[in-house]
Design an enzyme around this catalytic site. Structure first.
Site, PDB file in Angstrom:
ATOM      1  N   CYS B 129      47.514  34.815  32.885  1.00  0.00           N
ATOM      2  CA  CYS B 129      47.637  34.887  34.341  1.00  0.00           C
ATOM      3  C   CYS B 129      46.231  34.767  34.878  1.00  0.00           C
ATOM      4  O   CYS B 129      45.477  35.735  34.852  1.00  0.00           O
ATOM      5  CB  CYS B 129      48.292  36.204  34.775  1.00  0.00           C
ATOM      6  SG  CYS B 129      48.280  36.426  36.562  1.00  0.00           S
ATOM      7  N   SER B 133      47.202  39.666  36.695  1.00  0.00           N
ATOM      8  CA  SER B 133      47.458  40.232  35.366  1.00  0.00           C
ATOM      9  C   SER B 133      48.942  40.199  35.028  1.00  0.00           C
ATOM     10  O   SER B 133      49.434  41.062  34.315  1.00  0.00           O
ATOM     11  CB  SER B 133      46.946  41.669  35.306  1.00  0.00           C
ATOM     12  OG  SER B 133      47.607  42.462  36.280  1.00  0.00           O
TER      13      SER B 133
END
Lengths: 227, 224
Positions: B129, B133
């Site tokens: 990502c 996150s």
């Protein structure tokens, strides 16, 4: 926005440091930061996109020098203040200066069900999808000052639709109190060289998940000059 | 009516300046781990929210226990191991991962929309990502620190083989690599290849071989 959180393709951060599977936290405050962030969302004063935007709008120098839970703590403080649940003075003085507002509070008994349920982002299909699997597309070039989930490295790039996920809440609107404005969501695959140029590995593919308004029809050739 | 959240430009209480209290530590060093300033800040924030009546400390304890004890990568390992021994389950997993994972009792927050990615001798999948996150919590638990950190997020999409080298992983010649940037609410679980020499093993024994990193794509599984 072109903030520090949009890290894809940056250089100079050094190697990735692996860690063992059972190492979940590095300090006790990280446990509390995680739990506080989840629990404080329960009153429903902000959504996940607003949370992300609160973090990504931290000053780049702060963002890049904070550990991830430290980013979360700073994001949470901003959300609390901007939602009016807590005043900036209360954050600064680290104490309550008045009573709280009535709010839905997460109880311990509710935690398992809340975590096991989650929050779905898909919505009913309100119009046909503009693109189908296998169709060439090109991402838009856009530099919004607000929230977006189209990373800088994937703007203006030719790709191919790999999956159609259904209709999902649009973060670009949802992060700013503009409603959900749901759109079709696609996985789009790009050749590594389309993203990074001739030096990229020939066998690299990168996918992103892109909302329909991030995409325009592409050309079959898929080369940048043919668009 | 409460105020609208979501506009954090200059002019807000925290916008547009870097205060010493914001960075916590000198630039160039990542604030956080073992950082007493942050420990005090979080402690103060918790007591403030409890005092205002917005947070129940017992709920915080339950959240922490859930992710330290109950929800972690053993869930994903169960999914992967079952997909190795049960071809019909594997097919369901690759067709509708959210439903297939729910069959085993896993689901919920940060796993509402799951996709399983099948590693093969021809293609290796890696999940990142770059923007924050995003990570499939119900099957992998909380993300490791490196997953959320700048070195991984910046380099995984540009130089994934360099990232794999940091994990001591070299892909065979002829295996192409596909990196999945989790930019929406879809969460990805990599299904690693079953290690050789495990014929006849049961699900439990196989699950013990499945590492968290192999389900992110930063690890591969060796023969036992």
């Amino acid at each position: 926005m072109n903030g520090a959180a949009d890290l894809g393709g940056m250089m100079g951060f050094g190697p990735v440091v692996p860690e063992p599977e059972d190492e979940r936290f590095h300090a006790d405050w990280e446990r509390r930061a995680l739990a506080l962030t989840l629990a404080a969302a329960r009153p429903g004063r902000w959504n996940i996109d607003q949370s992300r935007h609160a973090r990504e709008t931290l000053h780049p120098a702060v963002y890049l020098t904070s550990s991830y839970y430290a980013i979360w703590v700073q994001g949470l403080e901003r959300l609390l203040v901007s939602s009016g649940l807590v005043s900036a003075e209360e954050i600064a003085q680290r104490r309550a200066l008045g009573p709280g507002e009535p709010a839905r509070v997460l109880t311990a008994a509710e935690v398992p069900a809340v975590l096991a349920t989650g929050t779905r982002a898909d919505r009913p299909e309100h119009r046909p999808a503009a693109f189908a699997v296998g169709e060439p597309v090109r991402t838009v070039v856009r530099n919004p000052t607000g929230h977006t989930r189209l990373p800088r490295y994937a703007r203006g790039k030719a790709g191919v639709v790999e999956r159609v996920h259904g209709v999902h809440v649009l973060p670009d609107a949802h992060a700013h109190g503009l409603g959900e404005q749901p759109e079709w969501l696609y996985t789009v695959r790009f050749d590594g060289r389309e993203l990074w140029g001739a030096d990229a590995a020939a066998d690299l593919t990168v996918t992103i998940d892109a909302w329909e308004s991030y995409l325009e029809p592409g050309t079959r050739e898929g080369s940048p000059s043919s668009a | 009516m409460h105020k609208t959240v979501g506009n954090f430009g200059a002019g807000t209480a925290y916008g547009g300046r870097v205060a010493a209290g914001d960075t916590g530590q000198a630039a160039g060093q990542v604030a956080g781990h073992g950082d007493n300033t942050m420990a005090l800040r979080v402690e103060a924030l918790e007591s403030l929210l409890v005092e205002k009546g917005y947070v129940d400390p017992a709920a915080l304890d339950t959240i922490i226990t859930t992710y330290e004890r109950d929800v972690g990568p053993r869930n994903g390992a169960h999914v992967v191991a079952l997909s190795w021994v049960d071809p019909e389950y594997r097919q369901r997993l690759l067709t509708d991962a959210t439903a297939a994972i729910a069959e085993l009792g896993y689901g919920g927050r940060q796993g509402e929309h799951m996709v399983a990615l099948e590693n093969t001798p021809d293609e290796h999948h890696l999940v990142v990502c770059t923007l924050c996150s995003c990570y499939p919590w119900p099957v992998l638990g909380l993300p490791p620190t490196w997953y959320k950190s700048a070195p991984y997020r910046s380099r995984a999409v540009l130089d994934p083989r360099g990232v794999l080298a940091d994990f001591g992983v070299t892909l065979p010649e002829g295996t192409r690599i596909t990196v999945h940037d989790s930019t929406a609410e879809v969460r990805y679980l990599v299904v690693p290849m079953r290690p050789p020499g495990t014929d006849g093993w049961d699900v439990e024994a196989l699950a013990a071989l499945v590492t968290r990193d192999s389900m992110i794509g930063t690890g591969v599984l060796a023969a036992p």
